[in-house]
Write a protein that holds these residues in place. Sequence first.
Motif, short mmCIF file in Angstrom:
data_model
loop_
_atom_site.label_atom_id
_atom_site.label_comp_id
_atom_site.label_asym_id
_atom_site.label_seq_id
_atom_site.Cartn_x
_atom_site.Cartn_y
_atom_site.Cartn_z
N ALA A 1 78.87 70.90 48.85
CA ALA A 1 78.76 69.32 49.16
C ALA A 1 78.49 69.06 50.82
O ALA A 1 77.58 68.31 51.00
CB ALA A 1 79.79 68.36 48.70
N ASP A 2 79.23 69.78 51.65
CA ASP A 2 79.00 69.67 53.10
C ASP A 2 77.57 70.44 53.27
O ASP A 2 76.90 69.89 54.25
CB ASP A 2 80.28 70.66 53.62
CG ASP A 2 81.42 69.69 53.68
OD1 ASP A 2 81.47 68.53 53.29
OD2 ASP A 2 82.55 70.37 54.28
N ARG B 1 75.14 70.41 51.44
CA ARG B 1 73.91 69.45 50.93
C ARG B 1 73.90 68.53 51.99
O ARG B 1 72.66 67.87 52.47
CB ARG B 1 74.31 69.08 49.53
CG ARG B 1 73.68 69.86 48.49
CD ARG B 1 74.03 69.08 47.15
NE ARG B 1 75.15 68.78 46.63
CZ ARG B 1 76.01 69.57 46.20
NH1 ARG B 1 75.94 70.81 46.11
NH2 ARG B 1 77.66 68.96 46.10
N GLN B 2 74.78 68.01 52.33
CA GLN B 2 75.01 66.73 53.38
C GLN B 2 74.19 67.20 54.53
O GLN B 2 73.51 66.45 55.18
CB GLN B 2 76.43 66.20 53.76
CG GLN B 2 76.27 65.20 54.67
CD GLN B 2 77.54 64.47 54.83
OE1 GLN B 2 78.63 65.37 55.15
NE2 GLN B 2 77.73 63.48 55.37
N GLU C 1 70.42 67.54 54.07
CA GLU C 1 69.76 66.27 53.87
C GLU C 1 69.60 65.41 55.46
O GLU C 1 68.80 64.77 55.67
CB GLU C 1 70.42 65.04 53.08
CG GLU C 1 70.45 65.65 51.72
CD GLU C 1 71.50 64.83 50.85
OE1 GLU C 1 72.16 64.12 51.29
OE2 GLU C 1 71.57 65.16 49.53
N ILE D 1 77.30 66.38 63.00
CA ILE D 1 77.30 65.08 61.99
C ILE D 1 78.10 64.06 62.56
O ILE D 1 79.09 64.23 62.60
CB ILE D 1 77.58 65.43 60.44
CG1 ILE D 1 76.51 66.46 60.12
CG2 ILE D 1 77.47 64.18 59.68
CD1 ILE D 1 76.91 66.82 58.70
N LYS E 1 79.15 60.65 59.25
CA LYS E 1 78.68 61.12 57.98
C LYS E 1 77.29 60.64 57.78
O LYS E 1 76.76 60.88 56.43
CB LYS E 1 79.67 60.66 56.93
CG LYS E 1 80.94 61.26 57.15
CD LYS E 1 81.74 60.99 55.72
CE LYS E 1 83.09 61.55 56.10
NZ LYS E 1 84.03 61.56 55.00
N LYS E 2 76.23 60.31 58.72
CA LYS E 2 75.18 59.79 58.42
C LYS E 2 73.85 60.25 59.63
O LYS E 2 72.76 60.13 59.19
CB LYS E 2 75.12 58.53 58.18
CG LYS E 2 75.41 57.38 59.23
CD LYS E 2 75.63 55.94 59.04
CE LYS E 2 76.15 55.17 59.88
NZ LYS E 2 76.33 53.70 59.50
#
Length: 81
Positions: free
Chosen positions: A30-31, A33-34, A37, A47, A50-51
């Motif tokens: 999950a990390d 993938r983030q 992205e 990061i 988180k965005k």
Amino acid sequence: MGLSVEVGLDETAVREVLSSVGRYAKDVRADERQAAELGAGGVPFFILDKKYGVAGLQSVESRSRRWPDRAEHQNRDLPCG
């Protein structure tokens, strides 16, 4: 193992994590993938909130100019990768 204990981690907990195959795989994927992205393609990569993804080495001054509202929290952001 010595380094983990030296920095204050519990030796039993560290041994458990290291011997548990796949225990954190879902979280790690999950990390990953983030980060992908947000544009991660190498290290260092940061990061923020988180965005926002920031690639490459960033000076404190540069980060403070780009995100003045985050300057007070700059030492809490951790590099990924």
